[in-house]
Design an enzyme around this catalytic site. Sequence first.
Site, short mmCIF file in Angstrom:
data_model
loop_
_atom_site.label_atom_id
_atom_site.label_comp_id
_atom_site.label_asym_id
_atom_site.label_seq_id
_atom_site.Cartn_x
_atom_site.Cartn_y
_atom_site.Cartn_z
N HIS A 82 -11.28 -4.43 8.88
CA HIS A 82 -11.96 -4.20 7.43
C HIS A 82 -13.09 -3.23 7.56
O HIS A 82 -13.98 -3.25 6.30
CB HIS A 82 -12.40 -5.47 6.90
CG HIS A 82 -11.09 -6.26 6.63
ND1 HIS A 82 -10.32 -6.90 7.22
CD2 HIS A 82 -10.78 -6.61 5.21
CE1 HIS A 82 -9.35 -7.65 6.97
NE2 HIS A 82 -9.61 -7.25 5.31
N GLU B 20 0.98 -1.19 0.08
CA GLU B 20 -0.10 -0.06 0.01
C GLU B 20 0.76 1.23 0.16
O GLU B 20 0.40 2.54 -0.38
CB GLU B 20 -0.99 0.17 1.14
CG GLU B 20 -2.01 -0.92 0.94
CD GLU B 20 -1.62 -2.25 1.34
OE1 GLU B 20 -0.71 -2.65 1.53
OE2 GLU B 20 -2.57 -3.20 0.90
C1 LIG Z 1 -2.55 -4.53 4.17
C2 LIG Z 1 -3.75 -5.53 3.48
N1 LIG Z 1 -3.63 -5.25 2.11
C3 LIG Z 1 -4.59 -6.12 1.36
C4 LIG Z 1 -5.56 -6.97 2.19
C5 LIG Z 1 -6.75 -7.72 1.43
N2 LIG Z 1 -6.15 -9.00 1.39
C6 LIG Z 1 -6.66 -9.79 2.13
S1 LIG Z 1 -5.94 -11.45 2.05
C7 LIG Z 1 -5.29 -10.93 0.50
C8 LIG Z 1 -4.35 -11.73 -0.39
C9 LIG Z 1 -3.19 -12.24 0.52
O1 LIG Z 1 -2.43 -12.96 -0.06
P1 LIG Z 1 -1.50 -14.04 0.79
O2 LIG Z 1 -0.68 -13.21 1.74
O3 LIG Z 1 -0.75 -14.99 -0.57
O4 LIG Z 1 -2.32 -15.13 1.48
P2 LIG Z 1 -3.55 -16.29 0.88
O5 LIG Z 1 -4.77 -15.43 0.93
O6 LIG Z 1 -3.02 -16.53 -0.64
O7 LIG Z 1 -3.45 -17.14 1.98
C10 LIG Z 1 -5.32 -9.62 0.28
C11 LIG Z 1 -4.73 -8.81 -0.84
C12 LIG Z 1 -5.46 -6.88 3.50
N3 LIG Z 1 -6.26 -7.72 4.36
N4 LIG Z 1 -4.28 -6.45 4.27
#
Ligand SMILES: Cc1ncc(C[n+]2csc(CCOP(=O)(O)OP(=O)(O)O)c2C)c(N)n1
Lengths: 328, 328, 344, 344
Positions: D145, D76
Amino acid sequence: MQAFEKTHPLLVADWSEAQAREKLERMLLIRAFEEKAEELFALGRVHGTMHLSIGQEATAVGAASAMRRGDYLLNHHRGHGHCLAWFDSDVDAMMAEFMGKETGYCRGRGGSMHIANVEANNLGANGIVAGGLPIAVGVGLSIKMRRTEQVCLVVFGDGAANEGAFHESLNMASIWDLPVVYLCENNQYAMSMPVSKAFNIERISDRAAAYGIPGVTVDGNDLMAVYTAVREAAERARSGGGPTLIESLTYRWRGHSKSDKQAYRTREEVKAWQQRDPILRFAAALGVSEAELEQLRAAAQARIEQAVAFAEASPEPAVESIFEGVYA
Amino acid sequence: MQAFEKTHPLLVADWSEAQAREKLERMLLIRAFEEKAEELFALGRVHGTMHLSIGQEATAVGAASAMRRGDYLLNHHRGHGHCLAWFDSDVDAMMAEFMGKETGYCRGRGGSMHIANVEANNLGANGIVAGGLPIAVGVGLSIKMRRTEQVCLVVFGDGAANEGAFHESLNMASIWDLPVVYLCENNQYAMSMPVSKAFNIERISDRAAAYGIPGVTVDGNDLMAVYTAVREAAERARSGGGPTLIESLTYRWRGHSKSDKQAYRTREEVKAWQQRDPILRFAAALGVSEAELEQLRAAAQARIEQAVAFAEASPEPAVESIFEGVYA
Amino acid sequence: MPDAMLDRLPLAPPPGSREITYVEAVREALRQAMAADPRVFLIGEDIGVYGGAFGATAGLVQEFGEQRVIDTPISEAGIAGACIGAGLTGMRPVGEIQFMDFVTLSMEQLVLQAAKIRFMFGGKASVPMVLRMPGGSGTGAAAQHSESLENWFVHVPGLKVVMPSTPYDVKGLLFAAIYDGNPVIFIEHKLLYKTRGPVPEAPYYLPLGRSEVKRAGRDLTVVATSNMVPRALEAAQRLAGEGIEIEVIDPRTLSPLDDEPILASVKKTGRALVVHEAVKTGGFGGEVVSRIVESEAFDYLEAPVRRLAGLDIPIPYNRTLEAHAVPQVENIVTEARKLVRGEY
Amino acid sequence: MPDAMLDRLPLAPPPGSREITYVEAVREALRQAMAADPRVFLIGEDIGVYGGAFGATAGLVQEFGEQRVIDTPISEAGIAGACIGAGLTGMRPVGEIQFMDFVTLSMEQLVLQAAKIRFMFGGKASVPMVLRMPGGSGTGAAAQHSESLENWFVHVPGLKVVMPSTPYDVKGLLFAAIYDGNPVIFIEHKLLYKTRGPVPEAPYYLPLGRSEVKRAGRDLTVVATSNMVPRALEAAQRLAGEGIEIEVIDPRTLSPLDDEPILASVKKTGRALVVHEAVKTGGFGGEVVSRIVESEAFDYLEAPVRRLAGLDIPIPYNRTLEAHAVPQVENIVTEARKLVRGEY
Ligand SMILES: Cc1ncc(C[n+]2csc(CCOP(=O)(O)OP(=O)(O)O)c2C)c(N)n1
Ligand SMILES: Cc1ncc(C[n+]2csc(CCOP(=O)(O)OP(=O)(O)O)c2C)c(N)n1
Ligand SMILES: [Mg+2]
Ligand SMILES: [Mg+2]
């Protein structure tokens, strides 16, 4: 120019001796500016703070010399040298800004930590460690989308390499092949924090591998070494080869900012580094004699005095103008 | 247990067959929990969102099995499995929290993304990507200062490895030799972002070198491989050897969260990964027959039905209690 | 609930006070807390051998060692996270953000983690920690080193916000913050560091959430914070010469805000002026003004309630512009006079 | 000064409006701006093939390609910096922060860089950029959120803050934001995305900094933002049944705030209630209340000015608690009735 070629074949390739001498003069101008800045502070004629780059002049001049007019610079708090080394820099406007005058680059609003020369695509120094790194991503994207042949040079210190912003910026620049040259001035300390304690790796440039980009470490007190590395990185960036992380090993001769007892380092260490004075080394490479050098030094100091005179004769910003520039 | 030893000598070394079977049962319980969670959502019986870990059970159970009671867990948003795999986990309290009831782990205040079991040093899932990484530094420091023999396991995804917090956390843990095990569940995607686009390197574990710590990549669908790597890292951490970055290669079978068209990947890819079902693989390694497995699966599902019954019979948090827990 | 350690501390003031500076009061509280409690430790940038950018921790690393006075890399999110994780697991961390401006890099950890963990976990965990930071302008450090962001934190349930104006308050409130059991944002002011005042030598604490009347007066209630408190008091002296008596109230703890003394004062004076250095728009002044006009004090108002605050601009480098950007004594005198004389 | 492109756009409303949803209005403005101007591009997490967490950018990557609809890693601070650098060098970036909560990771770039660059550089540079983000609770997404942090940005000179409540306002204000020439924080609401309203098909813009009276009334002035606007309008209908006529004003742009219509309304009604979803303490309501009582409208007040806002707690997961954490229509009806009937 026998001695000349021997010491630096590269000079011949790229620069006439006159051009090479200009680099030397530029380093002397930076040194003179910093020494005057220090003096003005001691005399209480400026307020705020400042971060002197004495000892790091070769990195500033070497890097700027490797860039093209029209390229972008994102500078950091220890930025006087980079600003003076950049294209079309005006030492009068620099000094006026340093002294908070209306004729300064930023009309006295920015001061030492925020000097910018937007017309020349010098997008400014930054008071926030690593603050320019995420911005470099945007400049790189913009260049790519506008399909110009520009490159963005972003300068930061060893301390900045431990901010999260460093990580996000290098990764984004890498995955998108952005035309950005990351120049890390490793002057051995972040304020009082020695690199040896802040990192558990030998070279900061080794972090380039974490992003799949080239990383190189150079002698930051050797103007030609810095020039060569930055030129190569800039060419790669210009030709779509993406970003490079360059670590320039150098040393700040003065304290971190206005008040610093320097309890974190020894006099001996400082002395040892002073033996590697980037100015004397380049002068020697150019075969410039002591006497000549003294003349050039005096000329630089004279130019700085002129700048101070200009700044002192300049008006303060008008109080009525205080709201100007908040919004476009 | 012939077949047994052949397939996994390690099992013999560490676990009795009974213990090994418990791991299998734990994975089945997680699978059953996730399938029920999905169903409850489809039926509109829970609100909010959820992140299912179906397909990733071996990473959760393998990692938790390698830790000691008293160690700390910092979990992430895709955390149901890790929570169920951790010490003293209570599936009733899990399900009740998932359904927002007063009997839930967090009294219905946290929900799927914030399930914690503080008594067992499970310091909770986290709705913020990489949100637990800086906290791991503090837990590691605390362990060091209190001179206990604890270790902190922090779990995060591939996407989290591109947040600035990842960089700051690993560097700090490295320079201070903190007892932290960094477990990156690389399930190939961060929401819709494939690892191939978000990184310009082959393995996320290669980033360990940027901090001077060991990095290893393991087959995250092989419980024993995860167990072995985490145990080694935990032992190193416990004996003052500092942090390790472990990349666990796995795959999420379901969409990112409740609503995901999965336009970013192909059915074939999903099918291919489903061939590597961590549960079937471990069952085979244990020489568990289809029939036995079916029984165990049924038992797990029955346990989950009990948990749902418990949750449904549980009271909602009282509206008058709404201000509780804001301040200590 | 505050930590048991607090019971061992006297409610101020113990005898034996002498004059020390605001920054010495910070250091004394830290030293005494560390000496008394092994759970207390310090973490931040250049707080060790350098002694902190403003000298607050000078000498402490020599006294307590690098394990308890921890110099960090430049990683503000990491510093906040280190405090959270340590607090969660039984320690009493006191972090330092070198300039308040840099806390913009710690917001996720402070707001989404520290402030919410206890609530999200159903009250089953707590995050005792203090994060110290110097705010404010006046040193010529320009726009990126002069922020006054206290109202951001006031707007975050789960955090407490302390902003002392005297050495005496600093010491007592810092002890209370360390043992409060919640994440506390402790905001110091660069220009106050060298100011002096009487401070008891022995440890003591001042409960969080208590406003204090720093000067009594009948004509106007002035609610001032941090560096605006001494300025308001100086303005009060000048106005006294004109026969105008203003009452100066220092909330000291901005969150939770103890508005009782403020409302009581307004009922007495019928007039109120809120003074802070932070930019006016969206600032803490709005909260104080609202508490007044939402309450029964509204019926006692004889004049509009006014805010005197920083101009809505970044802090300029130039010395003159910088001074004009935030309220000075003269500005307070003028505004107060207007309100009292009904010249608005 | 706004971008020349704006001159090519009609001041609303052009003919030919039809009903579309709030999120479709976002998408239509983005699509039309991108089609008309190669400088406009989008950057954020999962805005490409995924179409954005709330579908705001669905289909745009297919239409404009990955060079102009850029999916980012989860970074971000990098997203904010990308917008700043691109805006500084001639582009018109529109970034998306997936949930407003995550902007806590972009604060340094937004507050210390985007908001200050122009001022620090003596007005010689500008940072035209828009950062879109959905705020608010109501979806069961819990404490991390569901943030409503708009007042943080209102408190930062150099930033503009837009918070539309209708599809019509979304489209016109988003165009204005893209061409404003300043960094604009554009705050959408999760619960409004699916709401419908008439929107002209052709491009148009609504100037920033203009409040709008959404419903006229004589008895009470209700200033409401974002999702509280439809709730206030529903409350107004119910109250009308009781013979109580409330005037509902939507600032639409929180910074700069156009307080003229608000003050004029209060002079007419003599009563005011400010309603927002963000937690009350330290919130935007304090700014509105202060503007009212600092002005000549003060003399027209017949009752205390009140704020109705989110409780001072993190947003709970449980559906019932979540609903109780923020103002609902009933709460507005009750508060309004009290103020009008003088029952406080
Ligand atoms: C700081 C932040 N940015 C964006 C999000 C929205 N978000 C939640 S899970 C996710 C993907 C996360 O990917 P990863 O770390 O690979 O974990 P996975 O969901 O694949 O287990 C996103 C973009 C968030 N929760 N927190
Ligand atoms: C985000 C942030 N943190 C801390 C500071 C305070 N500070 C200013 S310069 C500096 C040291 C920077 O070290 P380095 O990056 O190595 O640059 P150098 O000063 O050595 O040239 C620090 C800690 C800051 N300006 N910004
Ligand atoms: Mg350095
Ligand atoms: Mg993933």
